[in-house]
Design a protein around this motif. Structure first.
Motif, PDB file in Angstrom:
ATOM      1  N   GLU A  26      47.816  23.878  77.804  1.00 40.00           N
ATOM      2  CA  GLU A  26      49.154  24.425  77.573  1.00 40.00           C
ATOM      3  C   GLU A  26      49.301  24.940  76.147  1.00 40.00           C
ATOM      4  O   GLU A  26      49.794  26.063  75.921  1.00 40.00           O
ATOM      5  CB  GLU A  26      50.210  23.349  77.814  1.00 40.00           C
ATOM      6  N   VAL A  27      48.909  24.126  75.186  1.00 37.12           N
ATOM      7  CA  VAL A  27      49.140  24.445  73.782  1.00 37.12           C
ATOM      8  C   VAL A  27      48.146  25.485  73.260  1.00 37.12           C
ATOM      9  O   VAL A  27      48.527  26.469  72.620  1.00 37.12           O
ATOM     10  CB  VAL A  27      49.086  23.171  72.920  1.00 37.12           C
ATOM     11  N   ALA A  84      47.580  19.112  78.535  1.00 35.99           N
ATOM     12  CA  ALA A  84      48.343  19.455  77.336  1.00 35.99           C
ATOM     13  C   ALA A  84      47.569  20.400  76.422  1.00 35.99           C
ATOM     14  O   ALA A  84      48.149  21.325  75.824  1.00 35.99           O
ATOM     15  CB  ALA A  84      48.720  18.182  76.579  1.00 35.99           C
ATOM     16  N   ASP A 142      46.288  15.055  81.703  1.00 31.85           N
ATOM     17  CA  ASP A 142      46.268  14.940  80.243  1.00 31.85           C
ATOM     18  C   ASP A 142      45.070  14.121  79.775  1.00 31.85           C
ATOM     19  O   ASP A 142      44.638  13.209  80.491  1.00 31.85           O
ATOM     20  CB  ASP A 142      47.549  14.238  79.754  1.00 31.85           C
ATOM     21  N   ALA A 175      54.428  11.855  75.220  1.00 29.68           N
ATOM     22  CA  ALA A 175      55.763  11.934  75.815  1.00 29.68           C
ATOM     23  C   ALA A 175      55.744  11.700  77.319  1.00 29.68           C
ATOM     24  O   ALA A 175      56.690  11.139  77.880  1.00 29.68           O
ATOM     25  CB  ALA A 175      56.389  13.295  75.501  1.00 29.68           C
ATOM     26  N   ARG A 176      54.671  12.125  77.993  1.00 29.19           N
ATOM     27  CA  ARG A 176      54.662  12.016  79.453  1.00 29.19           C
ATOM     28  C   ARG A 176      53.639  11.002  79.975  1.00 29.19           C
ATOM     29  O   ARG A 176      53.343  10.961  81.158  1.00 29.19           O
ATOM     30  CB  ARG A 176      54.440  13.385  80.083  1.00 29.19           C
ATOM     31  N   ARG A 231      52.689  15.912  73.322  1.00 29.79           N
ATOM     32  CA  ARG A 231      52.950  16.128  74.746  1.00 29.79           C
ATOM     33  C   ARG A 231      52.337  15.011  75.588  1.00 29.79           C
ATOM     34  O   ARG A 231      52.952  14.529  76.537  1.00 29.79           O
ATOM     35  CB  ARG A 231      52.384  17.475  75.194  1.00 29.79           C
TER      36      ARG A 231
END
Length: 306
Positions: free
Chosen positions: A184-185, A181, A177, A260-261, A257
């Protein structure tokens, strides 16, 4: 443009600061994610240091600048310090951040037929050599009875890899990240292999060795402040997402995202953490990925107890 000569000169100037300075000048190398970015946005170090912030796309160039005196303190994953130390870098580990691995992955395009680590054989897999992604890929391949020689390894910095991935020039991409992310998005990338548990381990805060020796109080004060930053961020994930979006120029969906991680805890260097890093160093040597054995304990600064 910063040259090796100018970096060394800048480093010498920084180290010449009087020890009695109440707020020492500190050049901090940060990336587009992580504890240092949060501290920069919040101004959490303002009370203890006159921070000059220098952005880097990844750990290897950050540590190269640190080794020659262009950066006093910064943060990376676990593999860059080993690679840098194997090349004689003038740096020390000063604190650790335990990493669960959720913020890293090997990605494939949405329509890819690949399924599982074994399917990477013969494929074009991008990662930045010397980064934590290299160690991750090596571990994933080992789990399938493969080595780096069984894939077509493509050495690309995250920005270049993102462009190549978007063009369809890669079969897979190992990254962390916020690049993970974002893919992914925005690119609808699919996770082929998640980072848990193979990417678990530690990230590190490091310092130029001379700076740590000459300014130990500054290092301790900065680490104390960063521990407070971590406590705030851990309890305020929505606000953290908004901060990351603003600071790194990410969309709210991507930043959420990332927040969150994100691993946030900051810990002193324990024997167990040093042993983990030594095991990684020994594995990299065995695989021929570093030129010389690294004794991690020789590059540990134990001046902070958390």
């Amino acid at each position: 443009m910063l040259t090796r000569r100018s970096l060394i000169a800048a480093g010498a100037a920084s180290l010449a600061l009087p020890a009695c300075t109440s707020r020492p000048g500190v050049r901090i190398g940060y990336q587009s994610n992580g504890l240092l970015l949060i501290a920069k946005q919040r101004g959490d170090l303002d009370a203890v240091a006159r921070a000059e912030w220098r952005g880097f796309a990844s750990g290897p160039p950050l540590l190269e600048a640190m080794s020659v005196g262009g950066v006093d303190l910064g943060g990376t994953g676990d593999t860059p310090p080993v690679v840098a130390q194997s090349q004689g870098a003038n740096l020390v580990l000063v604190a650790a951040q335990p990493v669960a691995g959720a913020a890293a992955a090997i990605l494939v395009p949405a329509g890819s037929p690949l399924a599982g680590p074994a399917s990477l054989r013969g494929r074009r897999v991008a990662f930045l050599r010397g980064s934590s992604a290299q160690g991750f890929v090596t571990g994933v391949l080992r789990s399938a009875g493969l080595t780096l020689g069984d894939i077509e390894a493509i050495n690309l910095a995250p920005g270049d890899a993102a462009a190549a991935f978007a063009r369809g020039s890669l079969d897979a991409w190992a990254v962390w990240d916020p690049w993970f992310a974002t893919a992914e998005v925005e690119l609808k990338a699919r996770v082929l292999v998640g980072g848990r548990p193979l990417a678990a381990g530690n990230s590190f805060l490091l310092a130029n060795r001379d700076f740590a020796v000459q300014q130990p109080d500054a290092v301790r004060s900065i680490l104390d402040a960063l521990k407070r930053t971590a406590a705030w961020a851990s309890g305020n994930r929505p606000a953290l997402g908004a901060m990351i979006a603003s600071a790194a120029g990410l969309s709210p969906a991507v930043a959420a995202r990332v927040a969150a991680r994100q691993d946030l805890a900051l810990a002193p260097l324990t024997p167990a953490i040093v042993e983990q890093e030594q095991a990684l160093a020994d594995a990299l040597l065995e695989q021929g990925l570093i030129p010389a054995r690294v004794e991690v304990a020789k590059s540990v600064w134990n001046g902070w107890r958390g």
